[in-house]
Design an enzyme around this catalytic site. Sequence first.
Site, mmCIF file in Angstrom:
data_model
loop_
_atom_site.group_PDB
_atom_site.id
_atom_site.type_symbol
_atom_site.label_atom_id
_atom_site.label_comp_id
_atom_site.label_asym_id
_atom_site.label_seq_id
_atom_site.Cartn_x
_atom_site.Cartn_y
_atom_site.Cartn_z
ATOM 1 N N TYR A 190 32.612 66.436 -12.098
ATOM 2 C CA TYR A 190 33.203 66.454 -13.596
ATOM 3 C C TYR A 190 32.280 65.379 -14.495
ATOM 4 O O TYR A 190 31.910 66.014 -15.506
ATOM 5 C CB TYR A 190 34.516 65.654 -13.714
ATOM 6 C CG TYR A 190 35.709 66.514 -13.128
ATOM 7 C CD1 TYR A 190 35.529 67.871 -12.420
ATOM 8 C CD2 TYR A 190 36.967 65.939 -13.291
ATOM 9 C CE1 TYR A 190 36.285 68.432 -11.823
ATOM 10 C CE2 TYR A 190 37.931 66.900 -12.637
ATOM 11 C CZ TYR A 190 37.765 67.927 -11.816
ATOM 12 O OH TYR A 190 38.815 68.464 -11.447
ATOM 13 N N GLU A 198 33.350 71.493 -3.532
ATOM 14 C CA GLU A 198 32.905 71.727 -2.251
ATOM 15 C C GLU A 198 32.701 73.141 -1.733
ATOM 16 O O GLU A 198 33.398 74.016 -2.180
ATOM 17 C CB GLU A 198 33.487 71.160 -1.329
ATOM 18 C CG GLU A 198 33.291 69.412 -1.262
ATOM 19 C CD GLU A 198 34.233 68.857 -0.088
ATOM 20 O OE1 GLU A 198 34.089 69.320 0.994
ATOM 21 O OE2 GLU A 198 34.738 67.691 -0.427
#
Length: 388
Positions: free
Chosen positions: A54, A142
């Site tokens: 982020y 991921e």
Amino acid sequence: MEQRRAGPAEEAGGDEAAEAGEAGCSPAAAAPEEPGGLGPPARVIVHVDLDCFYAQVEMISNPELKGKPLGVQQKYLVVTCNYEARKLGVKKLMNVRDAKEKCPQLVLVNGEDLTRYREMSYKVTELLEEFSPVVERLGFDENFVDLTEMVEKRLQQLQSDELSALTVSGHVYNNQCIGYKTAKRLEALGISSVYDLQTFSSKILEKELGISVAQRIQKLSFGEDNSPVTPSGPPQSFSEEDSFKKCSSEVEVKNKIEELLASLLNRVCQDGRKPHTIRLIIRRYSSENHCSRESRQCPIPSHIIQKLGTGNCDVITPMVDILMKLFRNMVNVKMPFHLTLLSVCLCNLKALNTSKKGTIDYYLTPSLSTTSRSGKRSFKMKDSHMED
DNA sequence: TGGGGTTAT
DNA sequence: ATAACCC
């Protein structure tokens, strides 16, 4: 214990892919087969783990943030932060007061709206899918890519002298993590380290945890993870949630729900598929049991589903009405209530025009065949808590 | 402790 | 519908 993969969750080498650059990337299983064909069938799986994702998205959006200690804030939490901030003592999931205390220069941006993070996340997945379509997502940051085929093809093209010069570096397992609940149960059995788990009696473990969990986590304790990389494809559900200190009136609930639904409808509209189920989730205030949630779901009426692609204006009111019915099904509004979270989820997504009517599949798919069509009502009863 | 996700029961 | 897991 990492549930899905034995691959390193936080990178072997210590500080989170700092040397690798932006992404932690580790081959999860290697060693090409010997010419003789002995040994276990090798897979090549790359685990791509983006760190402080982020924060990186924010720094791309606003380059002035680069070089400054940056935290991404959701409510009163710093959910992640960049390396500058980490150097100054800020940790993931630290609360804002502690973070500011540790690091008064900390710059905070609000990260409660996940739109840009989600978009960037799928860009990453799509990029990886160019190497192989077999990409499994885990969260927003991921990805596991199965490169076995690609590597085998390249190896076949190599000359033998090149082949003998080839070294394949392995895989590092780290011993940490166990899901919270399982960790507690294992601890009760005296298992607190990976070594404990490796050496524990399989039989007893199977009795305690069930054969499926027991066998899998014990294999994982040896670094063995044969689970396939399952392509994630498009999402199975869309949800939006908001947490707050207190929500205690129907009007407030309705307003929050309208907000959540509006964003959801935009997302669903862009996706192109149609959700067939809608769910409302709440969290009630309570001193203990903080993470427990309750939900009610029901099918979305077909006339609403059909209007979904077009302007959202005409569906928002009927859908809010449905959600309020679900709400009143969970909460007795004649009594005082105190909510700390509301969430709306659209799921059971179907590609529209998959109505295979007229095709052979239509008659071969049990759920579409006439016999279970008469069971349509019972499906509805099971799925719904609302009287029709 | 946020704002998401998935799968199993 | 819930519970567990993941990030």
